[in-house]
Design an enzyme around this catalytic site. Structure first.
Site, PDB file in Angstrom:
ATOM      1  N   GLU A  31       0.824  -1.395  -0.069  1.00  0.00           N
ATOM      2  CA  GLU A  31       0.117  -0.087   0.025  1.00  0.00           C
ATOM      3  C   GLU A  31       0.874   1.111  -0.113  1.00  0.00           C
ATOM      4  OE1 GLU A  31      -3.683   2.035   2.638  1.00  0.00           O
ATOM      5  OE2 GLU A  31      -2.278   0.322   3.697  1.00  0.00           O
ATOM      6  N   LYS A  33      -8.972   3.830  -3.344  1.00  0.00           N
ATOM      7  CA  LYS A  33      -9.396   3.070  -1.983  1.00  0.00           C
ATOM      8  C   LYS A  33     -10.807   3.960  -1.787  1.00  0.00           C
ATOM      9  CE  LYS A  33      -8.188   1.928   2.702  1.00  0.00           C
ATOM     10  NZ  LYS A  33      -7.246   2.075   3.808  1.00  0.00           N
ATOM     11  N   CYS A  36      -5.582  -2.486   1.931  1.00  0.00           N
ATOM     12  CA  CYS A  36      -5.704  -2.627   3.349  1.00  0.00           C
ATOM     13  C   CYS A  36      -7.196  -2.596   3.868  1.00  0.00           C
ATOM     14  CB  CYS A  36      -5.455  -1.328   3.892  1.00  0.00           C
ATOM     15  SG  CYS A  36      -4.730  -1.165   5.709  1.00  0.00           S
TER      16      CYS A  36
END
Length: 350
Positions: free
Chosen positions: A46, A131, A165
């Site tokens: 990430e 994200k 994540c």
């Protein structure tokens, strides 16, 4: 049915912290190294470029203006020269690349996203995902993404999907990929993710939490997993500790470190595991092993009730403005692939 057998690599490495150009150069070298060892897919953690904003966990926002400016200035465009270097490395080495990066935009000097791209072995960007929801203190750094990147890339080495994540905690995000025939799932994580002072004994356990979430998806979707975590080296540690804040140093020294590892379609660990040292982990995935577990429960096949559950995913790319064709300034409209003009496509996985 004869599915591919593929060697994959997961980079468990530190960025050159908050230095996009140097980190991209390091990424290119790591892609070349993994390719020399026979990897066909190379995954990065990430926000590998330019590094994860751990500082947002260490200090209140009023103390982080300099860090934020540094992060913004080292965030990169998805169609910029830094990404072109990654694409070139993928093409030269004939490998697929999954890269986590902090994404900037030409329509704002301060808006950035926590993003991921999957690059094909020909250098083309196969998927670009932002994200959906920045997690906890990440909200003070990154903007919320959209559903445009909830896609699986159908390639010669299998069907590749990726989430960033905490998105791996979202059952619907994971299901959206499973429902597109995903076979290799990439989950990208930071090196550390502090939530409390270590002395409390109640800090977030990256090792356990990441393993539970990634293992759950592999077991439910019957896919191979690349659980790809970052690494904090001395340079990154020293940069964050330079303020002389003793509490910050305690957090950096004692927060649990995340691990990089691989999972089979039952959720079991296979291949290399890296945690305390920097390097590249490798594993071999025989995608034929995805078939037998589907006999037990195929959540996107017979083992579901589509007459009861109805899931719809909106994959429009969000944009800050819409220009009408008859607008006198329409010719000055930024390119759609830079600002994310709405994509009318959507999928109904029910």
């Amino acid at each position: 049915m004869n599915l591919p057998i593929v060697k994959v690599a997961a980079v468990h490495a530190a960025p050159v912290y908050m230095d996009a150009a140097a980190t991209v150069s390091k990424a290119v070298a790591l892609i070349e190294e993994a390719a020399r060892h026979g990897a066909e897919l190379v995954a990065f953690p990430e926000s590998f470029v330019p590094g994860f904003p751990v500082w947002a966990a260490l200090w209140a926002p009023i103390y982080n203006h300099d860090w934020f400016r540094r992060m913004v200035s080292n965030s990169i465009l998805v169609n910029g020269p830094e990404m072109a270097q990654i694409q070139g490395a993928a093409r030269r080495n004939g490998v697929f690349v999954s890269l986590g990066f902090s994404e900037s935009t030409e329509v704002s000097v301060g808006c950035i996203w926590n993003s991921n791209v999957i690059v094909g072995d020909d250098g083309a960007i196969l998927n670009h995902h932002r994200k959906l929801v920045p997690t906890f203190y990440e909200k003070m750094v990154w903007a919320a993404g959209d559903g445009h990147g909830l896609r699986v890339s159908d390639t010669r080495i299998g069907r590749l999907g990726a989430l960033i994540c905490g998105e791996n905690t979202n059952p619907l995000a994971r299901y959206s990929l499973a429902a597109q025939g995903e076979q290799i799932h990439i989950s990208a994580w930071p090196a550390i993710w502090p939530t409390r002072m270590p002395s409390s004994g109640m800090n977030f356990d990256n090792l356990a939490a990441n393993r539970i979430r990634a293992g759950g998806h592999s077991f439910e979707a019957k896919v191979f997993g690349i659980l790809n975590a970052g690494f904090m080296d001395k340079t990154m540690f020293d940069a964050l500790a330079a303020s002389g804040d003793h509490q910050a140093v305690e957090v950096l020294e004692n927060t649990p470190r995340a691990a990089t590892q691989f999972l089979d379609p039952t959720g079991a660990v296979i291949g290399d595991t890296l945690q305390a040292e920097e390097g590249i982990a490798y594993a071999t995935f025989d995608l034929n092993d995805c078939i037998e577990p589907k006999q037990f429960h195929d959540i996107v096949g017979y083992y579901n009730r589509f007459d009861i559950f109805n899931v719809e995913i909106d994959r429009r790319r969000l944009a800050p403005v819409k220009f009408s064709p008859d607008n006198a300034n329409a010719k000055a409209e930024p390119r759609g692939d830079r600002i994310g003009i709405a994509d009318p496509t959507s999928i109904d996985v029910a």
